[in-house]
Design an enzyme around this catalytic site. Sequence first.
Site, PDB file in Angstrom:
ATOM      1  N   GLY A 127      -0.484   7.550 -11.302  1.00 31.21           N
ATOM      2  CA  GLY A 127      -0.817   8.165 -10.023  1.00 31.21           C
ATOM      3  C   GLY A 127      -0.443   9.635  -9.979  1.00 31.21           C
ATOM      4  N   HIS A 136       9.972   5.260  -3.745  1.00 27.13           N
ATOM      5  CA  HIS A 136       9.509   4.638  -2.518  1.00 27.13           C
ATOM      6  C   HIS A 136       9.267   3.147  -2.713  1.00 27.13           C
ATOM      7  CE1 HIS A 136       6.484   6.304  -5.109  1.00 27.13           C
ATOM      8  NE2 HIS A 136       5.564   5.486  -4.623  1.00 27.13           N
ATOM      9  N   ARG A 137       8.573   2.816  -3.800  1.00 23.98           N
ATOM     10  CA  ARG A 137       8.277   1.405  -4.056  1.00 23.98           C
ATOM     11  C   ARG A 137       9.555   0.629  -4.359  1.00 23.98           C
ATOM     12  NH1 ARG A 137       4.453   2.117  -7.218  1.00 23.98           N
ATOM     13  NH2 ARG A 137       2.766   1.822  -5.730  1.00 23.98           N
ATOM     14  N   ASP A 175       2.550  10.858 -10.134  1.00 23.29           N
ATOM     15  CA  ASP A 175       3.897  11.061 -10.688  1.00 23.29           C
ATOM     16  C   ASP A 175       4.088  12.396 -11.411  1.00 23.29           C
ATOM     17  OD1 ASP A 175       4.591   8.650  -9.634  1.00 23.29           O
ATOM     18  OD2 ASP A 175       4.817   7.601 -11.548  1.00 23.29           O
ATOM     19  N   ASP A 189       0.867  -1.166   0.000  1.00 15.40           N
ATOM     20  CA  ASP A 189       0.000   0.000   0.000  1.00 15.40           C
ATOM     21  C   ASP A 189       0.907   1.219   0.000  1.00 15.40           C
ATOM     22  OD1 ASP A 189      -2.482   1.173  -0.212  1.00 15.40           O
ATOM     23  OD2 ASP A 189      -2.712   1.446   1.943  1.00 15.40           O
ATOM     24  N   THR A 190       0.515   2.199  -0.764  1.00 15.93           N
ATOM     25  CA  THR A 190       1.337   3.395  -0.947  1.00 15.93           C
ATOM     26  C   THR A 190       0.511   4.632  -0.673  1.00 15.93           C
ATOM     27  OG1 THR A 190       2.816   2.375  -2.569  1.00 15.93           O
ATOM     28  CG2 THR A 190       2.621   4.764  -2.635  1.00 15.93           C
TER      29      THR A 190
END
Length: 203
Positions: free
Chosen positions: A157, A184-185, A159, A68-69
């Site tokens: 998203g 992050h991912r 970005d 989850d982000t």
Amino acid sequence: MKIVFATNNPNKLREIREILGSDFEIVSLADIGCHVDIPETGDTLEENARQKAEYIMTNYHINCFADDTGLEVEALGGAPGVHSARYAEGTDHDSEANMAKLLHELEGKENRTARFRTVISLLEVKGESPSNYREIQFEGEVRGRIDTSKHGSSGFGYDPIFIPEGYDKSFAELGEEVKNQISHRAKAVMKLADYLRQLAARR
């Protein structure tokens, strides 16, 4: 090593596969015949990642991970955070609507500091029972700022409006090759990959 990534989001799936490389066979929910929209009702990224992974473990009893982000904006008290995918009212993963709302909320604010945070929940089968498993979580973070308008066409998203620290271009302008090294991912997935490689070496 074959492992289920609890998503049917083609963007996430492609990104994860590119980061992990050929050492791992990453299969999606569709690949295992799961077409359910798994609920995300947690109050934190950690809870949502665990909830999705536990659904797969309980119903399919197979090694899996879920993520989850959230995008956390300092001037908005950490919002949209866990609600990032559904930030704009009445929408679900509508990136354009989410970005429009965020840019509107930040109008006139000098502080545009933000961070992306990803939490991955890995569940490993430990026995015959679906309730017998072990969870390990991995976290990745990238700091940056929200631009005043959208730039670039790559990524997904938020970005086009997120500029990571040390760069003067958005994630969408930098492209997937750069993003998949610093995001992050990527950071969370690299920790996951290191763990999985160590696990495979011990077997």
